[in-house]
Design a protein around this motif. Structure first.
Motif, mmCIF file in Angstrom:
data_model
loop_
_atom_site.group_PDB
_atom_site.id
_atom_site.type_symbol
_atom_site.label_atom_id
_atom_site.label_comp_id
_atom_site.label_asym_id
_atom_site.label_seq_id
_atom_site.Cartn_x
_atom_site.Cartn_y
_atom_site.Cartn_z
ATOM 1 N N GLY A 215 -60.048 56.073 -1.438
ATOM 2 C CA GLY A 215 -58.694 56.456 -1.517
ATOM 3 C C GLY A 215 -58.101 56.089 -2.914
ATOM 4 N N THR A 216 -56.828 55.233 -2.933
ATOM 5 C CA THR A 216 -56.051 55.012 -4.273
ATOM 6 C C THR A 216 -57.022 54.130 -4.828
ATOM 7 N N ASN A 217 -57.972 53.466 -4.355
ATOM 8 C CA ASN A 217 -58.960 52.872 -5.184
ATOM 9 C C ASN A 217 -59.999 53.238 -6.118
ATOM 10 N N GLY A 218 -60.133 54.869 -5.603
ATOM 11 C CA GLY A 218 -60.900 55.567 -6.508
ATOM 12 C C GLY A 218 -62.432 55.689 -5.670
ATOM 13 N N VAL A 219 -63.224 56.358 -6.259
ATOM 14 C CA VAL A 219 -64.658 56.621 -5.638
ATOM 15 C C VAL A 219 -65.643 55.422 -6.152
ATOM 16 N N PHE A 220 -66.611 54.946 -5.183
ATOM 17 C CA PHE A 220 -67.418 53.997 -5.491
ATOM 18 C C PHE A 220 -68.839 54.778 -5.106
ATOM 19 N N TYR A 221 -69.873 54.284 -5.572
ATOM 20 C CA TYR A 221 -71.188 54.439 -5.480
ATOM 21 C C TYR A 221 -71.945 53.411 -4.691
ATOM 22 N N ARG A 222 -72.578 53.272 -3.694
ATOM 23 C CA ARG A 222 -73.127 51.930 -3.229
ATOM 24 C C ARG A 222 -74.593 52.262 -3.113
ATOM 25 N N ALA A 223 -75.196 51.108 -3.505
ATOM 26 C CA ALA A 223 -76.659 50.963 -3.441
ATOM 27 C C ALA A 223 -77.088 50.224 -2.238
ATOM 28 N N ALA A 224 -77.813 50.852 -1.477
ATOM 29 C CA ALA A 224 -78.381 50.117 -0.118
ATOM 30 C C ALA A 224 -79.847 50.129 0.018
ATOM 31 N N VAL A 225 -80.396 49.519 1.079
ATOM 32 C CA VAL A 225 -81.724 49.689 1.427
ATOM 33 C C VAL A 225 -81.697 49.647 2.895
ATOM 34 N N GLY A 226 -82.833 50.710 3.387
ATOM 35 C CA GLY A 226 -82.874 50.542 4.681
ATOM 36 C C GLY A 226 -83.721 52.226 4.846
ATOM 37 N N PRO A 227 -83.144 52.743 5.927
ATOM 38 C CA PRO A 227 -82.551 52.183 6.967
ATOM 39 C C PRO A 227 -83.036 51.711 8.024
ATOM 40 N N PHE A 228 -82.513 50.542 8.849
ATOM 41 C CA PHE A 228 -83.026 49.773 9.809
ATOM 42 C C PHE A 228 -82.319 50.193 11.218
ATOM 43 N N LYS A 229 -83.244 50.309 12.208
ATOM 44 C CA LYS A 229 -83.035 50.780 13.553
ATOM 45 C C LYS A 229 -82.001 50.062 14.257
ATOM 46 N N THR A 230 -82.012 48.695 13.933
ATOM 47 C CA THR A 230 -80.926 47.866 14.748
ATOM 48 C C THR A 230 -80.151 47.015 13.770
ATOM 49 N N ALA A 231 -79.120 46.457 14.077
ATOM 50 C CA ALA A 231 -78.348 45.679 13.353
ATOM 51 C C ALA A 231 -78.870 44.336 12.975
ATOM 52 N N ASP A 232 -79.718 43.789 14.171
ATOM 53 C CA ASP A 232 -80.463 42.432 13.961
ATOM 54 C C ASP A 232 -81.600 42.673 12.807
#
Length: 325
Positions: A287-304
């Motif tokens: 929004g007002t803070n602008g656009v960000f690009y996030r770097a992540a790893v995964g995906p994982f099947k569960t939150a645990d």
């Protein structure tokens, strides 16, 4: 083959218990020499004790003898000379009635020139008056579904480093590697066959339990090998399951190029955790803070599973947050 005590089976022929990882013994011995000098950092977390049973052969009693003990599992950060920090799985075994102590340590092989996917170190600590004398041989490892089931050998090569210390290299051929990893993660017990100095034999049966499962999953997740080792998704590169519901965010930048560059820096800084993972770059409108690009790893099947991975990265000195995919 001889059998005693609750259906536990010995498979003493080398071709049955210990399958060679390849004909190149010298590189493996070099690897083992390096690993023998590894430093292990303090445990990341304590674990509840699981069950251990030592089955000792007795020529006068077909049933042999059984001694109950316990094992504590944990994941640790290891430091190897000339190599980046990595994660290891450690199991400390204690059998009080036999004054028998043993440590099993599993780590992956980071040297691509050596024919081993992972290395398991077995260290035995026995009193001077131990009945049967020292441990002369530990010819391999087997995995089984329950305490009384017959074990299936891991495809591996065992080498004696010194008295009381053995290193087992797991085969790195595709079929053997997939089968070994599946057994390590899915089967509930380890069998460690041993031969005493007086030529009598034994088996140390080690339960994984909840703490062992967690330690193994933490390590294999950090190595980028879980859940691929148990159920690789068709078409998903590098064993990453595209149907997972969670990712671990490690960086957020103003441009896609900066996100890619930031991830590369983190990957070089934490190769033992991020080295096997390709980044997932996503665009987020704040929004007002602008656009960000996030770097992540995964995906994982569960939150645990995602939380375990994030915890491993934080223990190594990184920062992360678990998010819905």
């Amino acid at each position: 083959m001889s059998t005693f005590g609750h259906g536990i089976a010995f498979r003493w022929r080398p071709s049955a218990v210990v399958q060679a990882v390849g004909s190149s013994f010298t590189p493996l011995l070099v690897l083992f020499a390096l690993l023998a000098g590894a430093d292990v950092a303090p445990a990341q977390s304590a674990s509840a004790a699981q069950r251990v049973v030592l089955y000792d052969e007795d020529p006068s009693d077909p049933s042999g003898h059984q001694y109950l003990g316990s094992v504590k599992w944990r994941s640790e950060t290891t430091k190897l000379a000339g190599q980046p920090d990595d994660v290891a799985v450690v199991a400390d075994v204690d059998i009080p009635l036999r004054k028998f102590k043993m440590t099993l340590s599993l780590r992956r092989n980071l040297d691509p020139s050596l024919p081993a996917s992972h290395v398991i170190e077995l260290t035995f600590r026995l009193p001077p008056d131990f009945a049967g004398g020292r441990i002369d041989n530990a010819p391999g490892l087997l995995m089984k579904t329950s305490e009384t089931a017959r074990g299936t050998p891991l495809a591996a090569l065992s080498v004696k480093v010194r008295d009381g210390s053995f290193l087992v290299g797991l085969s790195n051929t595709t079929a053997d590697r997939e089968r070994n990893l599946h057994q390590l993660l899915e089967r509930a017990w380890f069998d460690v066959p041993i031969v005493y100095a007086d030529r009598r034999r034994g088996i140390v049966a080690i339960e994984k339990g909840a703490s062992g499962d967690q330690a193994l999953k933490t390590a294999f997740t950090a190595w980028g090998q879980y859940p691929a080792a148990t159920q690789a998704a068709p078409g998903a590169p590098d064993g990453n399951d595209s149907t997972g519901s969670y990712v671990v965010q490690v960086s957020s930048q103003r441009s896609e190029a900066d996100a890619q560059a930031s991830y590369k820096v983190l990957q070089d800084k934490f190769p033992g955790v991020l080295g096997a993972w390709a980044p997932i770059i996503t665009r987020a409108d704040a929004g007002t803070n602008g656009v960000f690009y996030r770097a992540a790893v995964g995906p994982f099947k569960t939150a645990d599973e995602a939380s375990q991975f994030c915890g491993t990265l934080k223990a190594a000195g990184g920062q992360c947050v678990v998010q819905r995919n």
